[in-house]
Scaffold this motif. Structure first.
Motif, short mmCIF file in Angstrom:
data_model
loop_
_atom_site.label_atom_id
_atom_site.label_comp_id
_atom_site.label_asym_id
_atom_site.label_seq_id
_atom_site.Cartn_x
_atom_site.Cartn_y
_atom_site.Cartn_z
N ALA A 275 0.86 -1.18 0.00
CA ALA A 275 0.00 0.00 0.00
C ALA A 275 0.90 1.24 0.00
N GLU A 276 0.83 2.01 -1.07
CA GLU A 276 1.60 3.26 -1.15
C GLU A 276 0.94 4.29 -0.22
N ASN A 277 1.71 5.25 0.22
CA ASN A 277 1.18 6.38 1.00
C ASN A 277 0.41 5.96 2.25
N ALA A 278 0.93 4.97 2.93
CA ALA A 278 0.33 4.60 4.23
C ALA A 278 0.84 5.58 5.28
N VAL A 279 -0.01 5.88 6.27
CA VAL A 279 0.38 6.81 7.33
C VAL A 279 0.26 6.11 8.68
N VAL A 280 1.30 6.26 9.49
CA VAL A 280 1.24 5.70 10.85
C VAL A 280 0.34 6.60 11.69
N LYS A 281 -0.76 6.05 12.12
CA LYS A 281 -1.78 6.87 12.79
C LYS A 281 -1.68 6.77 14.32
N TYR A 282 -1.23 5.62 14.81
CA TYR A 282 -1.20 5.42 16.27
C TYR A 282 -0.22 4.29 16.59
N LEU A 283 0.49 4.42 17.70
CA LEU A 283 1.34 3.32 18.19
C LEU A 283 0.84 2.94 19.58
N HIS A 284 0.75 1.64 19.85
CA HIS A 284 0.16 1.17 21.10
C HIS A 284 1.05 0.06 21.67
N PRO A 285 1.29 0.06 23.00
CA PRO A 285 2.18 -0.97 23.56
C PRO A 285 1.64 -2.40 23.45
N GLY A 286 0.32 -2.55 23.27
CA GLY A 286 -0.20 -3.89 22.97
C GLY A 286 -0.93 -4.60 24.08
N LYS A 287 -0.83 -4.07 25.32
CA LYS A 287 -1.58 -4.71 26.40
C LYS A 287 -2.91 -3.97 26.56
N PHE A 288 -4.00 -4.72 26.61
CA PHE A 288 -5.29 -4.08 26.85
C PHE A 288 -6.22 -5.05 27.56
N ASN A 289 -7.19 -4.48 28.28
CA ASN A 289 -8.19 -5.28 28.96
C ASN A 289 -9.43 -5.40 28.09
N ILE A 290 -10.04 -6.56 28.13
CA ILE A 290 -11.30 -6.73 27.42
C ILE A 290 -12.41 -6.13 28.29
N THR A 291 -13.19 -5.21 27.70
CA THR A 291 -14.15 -4.46 28.52
C THR A 291 -15.60 -4.88 28.31
N SER A 292 -15.85 -5.76 27.34
CA SER A 292 -17.23 -6.21 27.15
C SER A 292 -17.24 -7.62 26.59
N GLY A 293 -18.42 -8.23 26.66
CA GLY A 293 -18.56 -9.59 26.15
C GLY A 293 -18.19 -10.62 27.20
N PRO A 294 -18.21 -11.91 26.81
CA PRO A 294 -18.01 -12.98 27.78
C PRO A 294 -16.61 -13.01 28.40
N LEU A 295 -15.63 -12.42 27.73
CA LEU A 295 -14.26 -12.45 28.27
C LEU A 295 -13.92 -11.16 29.01
N LYS A 296 -14.93 -10.38 29.32
CA LYS A 296 -14.73 -9.11 30.04
C LYS A 296 -13.80 -9.29 31.24
N GLY A 297 -12.83 -8.38 31.34
CA GLY A 297 -11.90 -8.44 32.48
C GLY A 297 -10.59 -9.09 32.11
N MET A 298 -10.55 -9.87 31.04
CA MET A 298 -9.29 -10.53 30.70
C MET A 298 -8.27 -9.55 30.15
N LEU A 299 -7.00 -9.83 30.45
CA LEU A 299 -5.91 -8.99 29.95
C LEU A 299 -5.31 -9.66 28.72
#
Ligand SMILES: [Zn+2]
Length: 506
Positions: free
Chosen positions: A377-401
């Motif tokens: 893909a030409e002309n892609a732009v880096v929009k956000y960088l994230h360390p990668g750890k997140f908590n699940i906030t909804s659904g059956p796995l809510k609370g999992m890291l």
């Protein structure tokens, strides 16, 4: 009664024979007291059924948990055989050192294979029974995508399968396993009858809210009474390609062989009579992409969700097939959010050049049925960088890291892609998407590499009739006739369409 001493053993992997081998390092391994701590924590990292089991046992009175091991691989390919044999040997030794025990709870997926064996789950059950003694009850919970072997049935006293797809009842199944174990300890004698129905259903046909599988499960549940303790209808996991694949009916009664036998036969006949309902239509890629283009143009319509079925991460898909991203990009679709793409190289490069940088993004994809496994893909732009750890906030796995490793958002011009580096993620949590500056309500087309479990979360944002099951090529394509099967017993419907069958129990 004295405090029952109950061993806890967990082994959990769903093996797709077309996916990469799952090495020792890929398993999440927990031993001893850490298992108890996790099961009693408000945000457990291990399995929800363990949490349910502990909650119910704790509520019933004093007991002595004996935590052995919890080996979790999620979904992938066959496990490394040496590692699994070592772990099963460790289980045997640990159980032997804790004798006498009063019972065992096994948390299991039930569709593992190894590089050498088709039924390591059966080997685990057999080893546990051998270690603790034939008179000690063993209760297990399994995913309804398990491939049930006779060895599993013969070595567990009761098998409790999930009853929902998407899976939202793991916690309840754990509680039920505890209730059953306590009832056995109080003197109840379970009697099991089981039948393999020669149907290997495509996984898309297995949603339980409606459809043939839901009807079958609901009917089975309507028969639960004083005599029938548990009805587990286990559709199996086609991609495991084992000698045990098939739709298994397992009926457990309270010491009433006749009742278990009769219901088991009845359910098997019902399943066979409705077999045509397991045939399923998917949407061709071209049609799905056209819908995405239209969705990007006409904002007065409801947004759509494309399920990339050939790369279903929950069934062992690698999380990096290129068919949809490439077709959507070529078609100029706008307002697209691709929920995950697994490419560590691309994340590392984006991290180096930083947010706002413009570059030529090379996506490294799966080689399945491709001569060129990259997409540029030409002309892609880096929009956000994230360390990668997140908590699940909804659904059956809510609370999992979750830890997906460093991640980045790339904007390809109308298409934003979340790229992960440590492992693929089945779907990004809605709160995670919002935290990266993307309003979910602004997404016109969401692409997920997932078959069904997303529904438990994204039902809140997308109408069911705007969720499109896309017929993409790949290791998890539900079009079973496209795969080469080596172990699935034949004939099995719908891989084979024309044959007769009559049920009988042993
Ligand atoms: Zn499953």
């Amino acid at each position: 009664m004295k405090q029952p001493k109950i061993a806890i053993v967990g082994m959990f992997l769903e093996s797709n024979r077309y996916a990469a081998v799952v090495s020792k390092e890929k398993f999440h391994k927990t031993y001893g007291d850490n298992i108890i701590e996790d099961a009693r924590s408000p945000s457990p990292k291990l399995l929800k059924e363990g949490q349910g089991f502990f909650e119910q046992m704790d509520a019933a009175g004093a007991w002595q948990p004996v935590p052995i091991s919890m080996i979790i691989g999620g979904a992938g390919g066959p496990a490394d055989d040496t590692f699994i044999r070592e772990e099963i040997d460790k289980v045997r030794l640990a159980l032997t050192s804790q004798l006498p025990l009063d019972g065992v709870y096994i948390l299991n997926h039930g569709a593992m294979t190894t590089t050498e064996q088709g039924d390591p789950d059966g080997l685990l059950y057999e080893t546990v029974k051998d270690a603790v003694g034939a008179s000690i009850p063993i209760v297990t919970t399994i995913d309804l995508h398990a491939n049930i072997s006779q060895r599993m049935v013969d070595n567990a006293n009761v098998i409790v399968a999930y009853r929902t797809d998407p899976h939202i009842d793991q916690f309840e199944c754990g509680k039920e396993a505890a209730d059953i174990l306590l009832e056995i300890l109080a003197g109840m004698q379970p009697v099991v009858r089981n039948i393999r129905v020669p149907i290997v259903p495509p996984n898309v046909s297995l949603l339980t809210d409606n459809g043939p599988y839901g009807d079958l499960i609901d009917y089975g549940q309507s028969k639960i009474d004083q005599e029938i303790l548990n009805v587990s209808i286990v559709a199996g996991f086609a991609y495991g390609d084992t000698a045990d694949n098939g739709l298994h009916i397992i009926v457990t009664s309270r010491n009433n062989a006749e009742a278990a036998q009769a219901l088991c036969l009845q359910l098997a006949e019902m399943a066979w009579a409705m077999k045509e309902r397991f045939l399923w239509d998917l949407v061709p890629i071209e049609q799905a992409v056209a819908s995405a283009v239209a969705s990007g143009i006409d904002h007065s319509t409801q947004p759509i969700l494309l399920a990339d079925l050939g790369d279903n991460i929950g069934a062992g898909g690698p999380g990096n097939t290129l068919w949809l991203i490439e077709s959507l990009h070529q078609a100029g679709a706008q307002g697209v959010f691709i929920g995950s793409f697994f490419d560590p190289t691309l994340v590392a490069l984006a991290s180096d050049i930083g947010i706002g940088a413009n570059f030529t993004a090379v996506f490294h994809g799966d080689t399945w049925e491709r001569s060129d496994a990259t997409f540029v893909a030409e002309n892609a732009v880096v929009k956000y960088l994230h360390p990668g750890k997140f908590n699940i906030t909804s659904g059956p796995l809510k609370g999992m890291l979750v830890n997906a490793g460093p991640m980045c958002l790339l904007d390809l011009g109308g298409i934003v892609v979340l790229v992960t580096s440590r492992r693929p993620i089945v779907w990004p949590d809605p709160a995670l998407i919002e935290s990266m500056g993307i309003g979910i309500s602004s997404i016109r087309t969401l692409v997920l590499k997932c078959r069904s479990n997303y529904r438990a979360v994204f039902n809140a944002y997308f109408d069911t009739d705007r969720m499109i099951e896309v017929d993409t090529p790949g290791r998890t394509s539900p079009v079973l006739s496209r795969h080469d099967w080596t172990c699935i017993p034949r004939p099995s419907y719908p891989i084979d369409l024309e044959f007769d069958w009559q049920p009988s129990t042993g």
